[in-house]
Design a protein around this motif. Structure first.
Motif, PDB file in Angstrom:
ATOM      1  N   VAL A 255      35.943 -22.399 -22.185  1.00 38.20           N
ATOM      2  CA  VAL A 255      34.892 -23.268 -22.715  1.00 38.20           C
ATOM      3  C   VAL A 255      34.053 -22.461 -23.704  1.00 38.20           C
ATOM      4  O   VAL A 255      33.496 -21.416 -23.351  1.00 38.20           O
ATOM      5  N   LEU A 256      33.972 -22.954 -24.932  1.00 42.54           N
ATOM      6  CA  LEU A 256      33.185 -22.307 -25.983  1.00 42.54           C
ATOM      7  C   LEU A 256      31.937 -23.147 -26.218  1.00 42.54           C
ATOM      8  O   LEU A 256      32.019 -24.270 -26.732  1.00 42.54           O
TER       9      LEU A 256
ATOM     10  N   HIS B  65      34.271 -20.010 -14.195  1.00 40.90           N
ATOM     11  CA  HIS B  65      34.731 -18.845 -14.939  1.00 40.90           C
ATOM     12  C   HIS B  65      35.251 -19.301 -16.309  1.00 40.90           C
ATOM     13  O   HIS B  65      35.719 -20.422 -16.458  1.00 40.90           O
ATOM     14  N   GLY B  66      35.144 -18.434 -17.323  1.00 43.24           N
ATOM     15  CA  GLY B  66      35.749 -18.730 -18.612  1.00 43.24           C
ATOM     16  C   GLY B  66      34.842 -19.419 -19.599  1.00 43.24           C
ATOM     17  O   GLY B  66      35.332 -20.120 -20.498  1.00 43.24           O
ATOM     18  N   VAL B  67      33.519 -19.247 -19.476  1.00 41.45           N
ATOM     19  CA  VAL B  67      32.567 -19.840 -20.420  1.00 41.45           C
ATOM     20  C   VAL B  67      32.094 -18.751 -21.385  1.00 41.45           C
ATOM     21  O   VAL B  67      31.679 -17.663 -20.962  1.00 41.45           O
TER      22      VAL B  67
ATOM     23  N   GLY C 182      46.374 -24.612 -21.218  1.00 39.71           N
ATOM     24  CA  GLY C 182      45.825 -25.871 -21.681  1.00 39.71           C
ATOM     25  C   GLY C 182      44.951 -25.679 -22.884  1.00 39.71           C
ATOM     26  O   GLY C 182      44.902 -24.605 -23.491  1.00 39.71           O
ATOM     27  N   ALA C 183      44.232 -26.741 -23.274  1.00 41.63           N
ATOM     28  CA  ALA C 183      43.414 -26.718 -24.469  1.00 41.63           C
ATOM     29  C   ALA C 183      42.019 -26.206 -24.159  1.00 41.63           C
ATOM     30  O   ALA C 183      41.399 -26.618 -23.179  1.00 41.63           O
ATOM     31  N   PRO C 184      41.465 -25.328 -25.006  1.00 47.13           N
ATOM     32  CA  PRO C 184      40.075 -24.914 -24.818  1.00 47.13           C
ATOM     33  C   PRO C 184      39.125 -26.069 -25.136  1.00 47.13           C
ATOM     34  O   PRO C 184      39.479 -27.009 -25.852  1.00 47.13           O
TER      35      PRO C 184
ATOM     36  N   THR D  38      44.985 -26.351 -29.932  1.00 50.17           N
ATOM     37  CA  THR D  38      44.265 -27.554 -30.359  1.00 50.17           C
ATOM     38  C   THR D  38      43.185 -27.844 -29.328  1.00 50.17           C
ATOM     39  O   THR D  38      43.488 -28.226 -28.191  1.00 50.17           O
ATOM     40  N   PRO D  39      41.916 -27.651 -29.681  1.00 49.73           N
ATOM     41  CA  PRO D  39      40.845 -27.775 -28.689  1.00 49.73           C
ATOM     42  C   PRO D  39      40.402 -29.218 -28.477  1.00 49.73           C
ATOM     43  O   PRO D  39      40.705 -30.115 -29.271  1.00 49.73           O
ATOM     44  N   GLU D  40      39.677 -29.428 -27.406  1.00 44.30           N
ATOM     45  CA  GLU D  40      38.946 -30.677 -27.176  1.00 44.30           C
ATOM     46  C   GLU D  40      37.498 -30.413 -27.566  1.00 44.30           C
ATOM     47  O   GLU D  40      36.938 -29.374 -27.198  1.00 44.30           O
TER      48      GLU D  40
END
Length: 365
Positions: free
Chosen positions: A62-63, A79-81, A17-19, A42-44
């Motif tokens: 997540v950035l 997870h994933g931040v 999915g989109a970051p 393509t991020p949100e």
């Protein structure tokens, strides 16, 4: 600069999915959008936290800009931040990362390539990497290429996504061995200028498809090597696709081969059961053992007096995979009927039993 903050990962795998980008820093946002574009994603974008049960929970990555760390303190832990900033001399960044439950702290511009790779991973929906197996002959004519082809064909027949890689430019081409020398698709020389990241899906679609598997081989031109960075990029892309990758290895170790060896999960050293072959195999094992983590021996008869498969393994000091069956009825290379393709016979049975054991081992790691 990148760093890791340790957390227990939640159950479940990576989700495609989109970051999600959370920042109000326009300059940082421009950089993150540029890196997402480089990774094909393509991020949100949000200036603050998304609403309840929104993309904060759903996004695969997540950035969080360092400017938004305070606003992200109340977000659900996940997870994933990644906390992204620019000031490498700010000691408070680690405290803010812990406060928002970040897995990584990344500083631009130093960490750009790492971040592009991470974004591309989630864009491709990366799961468990491929079980990557090398096959190498203890001496010339040991039958390593035959076994590599049989293992790859068996893996594909059992329903695994399978890629067969020819790492020996002097071997004549595994596409020829599979009867596909005229098949459309790219060969190794086409990847000589590759660097950075190669898309896993794009790599697979670009290669010839033979016997339900993809094959990366050499052409009949004058190119006999590709740069190590290209080898690294291509093998990494092959692994990201999951399933199985089988590599037919040469008996020498140069920089390109060392890149392949570093990405293998295990390798089989194919050794004919005669003393001169065992002596030669010992030298090969010493060379590849400096890079390879897991090397095992597969012994091929007929056996010289006083030798059996266990004795060969003992002399080499390597774990024994088993006895590779000899099939005199195997057709010559180039006939379009590679070893193991019918699923019948002792060689196909050996390959099937090997994959059953190897896949069980891989799942327990």
């Amino acid at each position: 600069m990148t760093g890791t903050v340790t957390h227990d990962p939640p159950p479940g795998g990576n989700r495609p999915g989109a970051p999600l980008i959370v920042t109000e820093d326009t300059a940082l946002l421009d950089d993150l959008l540029r890196l997402c574009a480089a990774a094909g994603a393509t991020p949100e974008v949000h200036h603050g936290l998304p609403g309840p049960r929104g993309s904060w929970e759903a996004a695969p990555l997540v950035l969080v800009g360092d400017d938004a760390a305070r606003r992200a303190r109340g977000a659900p832990r996940r997870h994933g931040v990644v906390l992204v900033g620019r000031d490498q001399d700010d000691p408070g960044v680690w405290r803010r990362a812990v406060e928002i439950g970040a897995d990584h702290v990344l500083m631009l511009p130093d960490g750009e390539q790492w971040l592009v790779d991470r974004i591309a991973d989630v864009a491709e929906g990366i799961g468990r990497p491929a079980l990557t197996l090398g096959v190498i002959g203890g001496r010339g004519g040991a039958g390593a290429s035959t076994l590599a082809c049989a293992l790859a064909v068996t893996s594909a027949r059992e329903g695994l996504r399978t890629l067969l890689v020819d790492a020996d430019p002097l071997g004549g081409g595994l596409d020829v061995a599979l009867g596909g020398e005229t098949a459309k698709g790219l060969r190794w020389p086409a990847f000589a200028s590759s660097h950075g990241r190669v898309g896993g899906g794009a790599l697979e679609e670009s290669l010839p498809e033979l016997h339900a598997l993809r094959v990366l081989s050499w052409d009949r031109g004058d190119c006999l090597s590709v740069p190590p960075r290209a080898v690294r990029a291509v093998l990494a892309a092959a692994r990201r696709g999951g399933g199985a990758v089988v590599v037919d290895l040469p008996r020498r170790v140069d920089e390109g081969v060392a890149e392949v060896l570093a990405q293998l999960d295990l390798a089989l050293l194919v050794v004919p059961a005669e003393l001169r072959a065992v002596a030669a195999a010992g030298r090969v094992a010493s060379a590849v053992g400096m890079v390879l983590r897991d090397l095992r021996v597969a012994v091929r008869g007929p056996y010289a007096p006083g030798l059996d498969d266990h004795e060969v393994a003992r002399l080499l000091g390597l774990p024994l995979v088993g006895d590779v069956p000899v099939e005199p009825a195997l057709r010559p290379y180039g006939t379009g009927r590679p070893p193991g393709v019918t699923g019948r016979g002792p060689l196909a049975r050996f390959c099937r039993e090997f994959w059953e054991r190897a896949l069980v081992e891989a799942r327990t790691v």
